[in-house]
Motif scaffolding. Structure first.
Motif, PDB file in Angstrom:
ATOM      1  N   GLU A  77       0.825  -1.206   0.000  1.00  7.01           N
ATOM      2  CA  GLU A  77       0.000   0.000   0.000  1.00  7.01           C
ATOM      3  C   GLU A  77       0.859   1.256   0.000  1.00  7.01           C
ATOM      4  O   GLU A  77       0.556   2.240  -0.674  1.00  7.01           O
ATOM      5  CB  GLU A  77      -0.913  -0.006   1.222  1.00  7.01           C
ATOM      6  N   LEU A  80       2.263   1.455  -3.715  1.00  3.33           N
ATOM      7  CA  LEU A  80       1.310   1.648  -4.804  1.00  3.33           C
ATOM      8  C   LEU A  80       0.232   2.662  -4.477  1.00  3.33           C
ATOM      9  O   LEU A  80      -0.380   3.230  -5.371  1.00  3.33           O
ATOM     10  CB  LEU A  80       0.650   0.312  -5.170  1.00  3.33           C
ATOM     11  N   LYS A  82      -3.302   3.790  -1.892  1.00 10.17           N
ATOM     12  CA  LYS A  82      -4.599   3.229  -1.550  1.00 10.17           C
ATOM     13  C   LYS A  82      -5.546   3.350  -2.744  1.00 10.17           C
ATOM     14  O   LYS A  82      -5.296   4.083  -3.683  1.00 10.17           O
ATOM     15  CB  LYS A  82      -5.182   3.970  -0.341  1.00 10.17           C
ATOM     16  N   VAL A  83      -6.628   2.611  -2.674  1.00 14.26           N
ATOM     17  CA  VAL A  83      -7.638   2.716  -3.727  1.00 14.26           C
ATOM     18  C   VAL A  83      -8.277   4.097  -3.651  1.00 14.26           C
ATOM     19  O   VAL A  83      -8.737   4.521  -2.596  1.00 14.26           O
ATOM     20  CB  VAL A  83      -8.720   1.632  -3.567  1.00 14.26           C
ATOM     21  N   ASN A 108      -0.391  -3.586 -10.473  1.00 18.50           N
ATOM     22  CA  ASN A 108      -1.707  -3.647  -9.837  1.00 18.50           C
ATOM     23  C   ASN A 108      -2.583  -4.783 -10.343  1.00 18.50           C
ATOM     24  O   ASN A 108      -3.763  -4.851 -10.022  1.00 18.50           O
ATOM     25  CB  ASN A 108      -2.437  -2.315 -10.044  1.00 18.50           C
ATOM     26  N   ASP A 145     -10.393  -0.575 -10.050  1.00 24.98           N
ATOM     27  CA  ASP A 145      -9.974   0.323  -8.977  1.00 24.98           C
ATOM     28  C   ASP A 145      -8.690   1.029  -9.387  1.00 24.98           C
ATOM     29  O   ASP A 145      -7.860   0.479 -10.118  1.00 24.98           O
ATOM     30  CB  ASP A 145      -9.721  -0.472  -7.686  1.00 24.98           C
ATOM     31  N   TYR A 147      -5.332   2.401  -7.999  1.00 19.17           N
ATOM     32  CA  TYR A 147      -4.443   2.350  -6.845  1.00 19.17           C
ATOM     33  C   TYR A 147      -3.435   3.491  -6.948  1.00 19.17           C
ATOM     34  O   TYR A 147      -2.576   3.497  -7.818  1.00 19.17           O
ATOM     35  CB  TYR A 147      -3.715   1.010  -6.782  1.00 19.17           C
ATOM     36  N   ASN A 149      -1.959   7.223  -4.437  1.00 18.13           N
ATOM     37  CA  ASN A 149      -2.209   8.243  -3.435  1.00 18.13           C
ATOM     38  C   ASN A 149      -2.928   9.399  -4.129  1.00 18.13           C
ATOM     39  O   ASN A 149      -2.818   9.557  -5.343  1.00 18.13           O
ATOM     40  CB  ASN A 149      -0.884   8.719  -2.831  1.00 18.13           C
TER      41      ASN A 149
END
Length: 262
Positions: A77, A80, A82-83, A108, A145, A147, A149
């Protein structure tokens, strides 16, 4: 892993935390068969570690493996991001960095289109097919989704790490001397902070290096050269200079959000 002969070797195993049966390692558990087969009971390990963990269950009890997996998830996390939730869907892409998009997809586990560029040296050389390429990427981006920040007006330079993916909701970017064709002049321009688009934050700047090959259409080229425009963006952080208060990034996707008018 794939070698030059096209032969593949699987290096990762789906290792059970609680064994699939009561006779296996850490098999004494109240978990039913469905829970034992669940992804919540699986840890990805290399083959050596898989053997070690299963042959030494006292050293590697359930609690230790769960902690190991959680620590790994935290690391993934942090690398890469968060979602990103509640993001507007992409409507139009003005920029698709194809090699970077492939890297992002691999990181991802997202299936991205496999563009057939042929002899084309840039996306715009594809003509009408460039629109189809853009549409295929838009479809994937809006389905999967994202991925990364997420930038906000309060994001500080110290929040960024090299190698991270960052998503920018629609914001005003400025451009500086965006070249229309890739040549030896492009890397030289980057060194002078030209052929870029950038966004100003409080006390620092995000500078995105533009590769003219990945602009999708002539309209996109005009937009990226217009001096100031609004866009949503997904970028990969390449370097951070705290002295000059600049973060250099490779944009992966630039585009316009779908605001429900279509």
């Amino acid at each position: 892993m794939e070698n030059e002969f096209g032969e593949r070797a699987r290096l990762g195993d789906d290792a059970h935390i609680v064994a699939a049966s009561e006779d296996g390692p850490r098999g004494e558990s109240d978990l039913d068969a469905q829970s034992r087969a669940s992804s919540n009971n699986v840890l990805l390990l290399c083959k050596n570690c898989h053997s070690e963990v299963d042959q030494q269950p006292k050293r590697f009890p359930v609690s230790s493996l769960l902690q190991m997996r959680e620590k790994h998830y935290d690391w993934v996390e942090s690398c890469l991001g968060k979602v990103v939730g509640n993001r507007p869907p992409f409507h139009y892409l003005s920029y698709i960095n194809v090699p970077r998009a492939d890297m992002y997809a691999a990181a991802n586990s997202i299936f991205m289109p496999q563009p057939q560029l042929g002899a084309a040296k840039r996306i715009r050389d594809l003509g009408i097919a460039s629109g189809r390429l853009m549409a295929s990427y838009v479809s994937v981006l809006n389905h999967d989704d994202l991925y990364a920040n997420e930038f906000s007006d309060d994001t500080a330079l110290t929040d960024l790490r090299v190698g991270e993916y960052w998503y920018s909701p629609e914001a005003t970017f400025r451009s500086k001397k965006v070249l229309q064709a890739y040549s030896e002049a492009v890397p030289q321009a980057w060194k002078k902070h030209e052929c870029i688009i950038y966004r100003k934050f409080d006390g620092w700047r995000l500078i995105c290096m533009i590769d003219p090959r990945w602009m999708t259409t002539e309209t996109a080229s005009i937009t990226l050269s217009s001096g100031m425009f609004k866009t949503i963006a997904l970028v990969h952080i390449a370097s951070i200079d705290t002295a000059s208060k600049v973060a250099l990034a490779s944009p992966i996707f630039l585009g316009a959000p779908d605001k429900g008018f279509w």
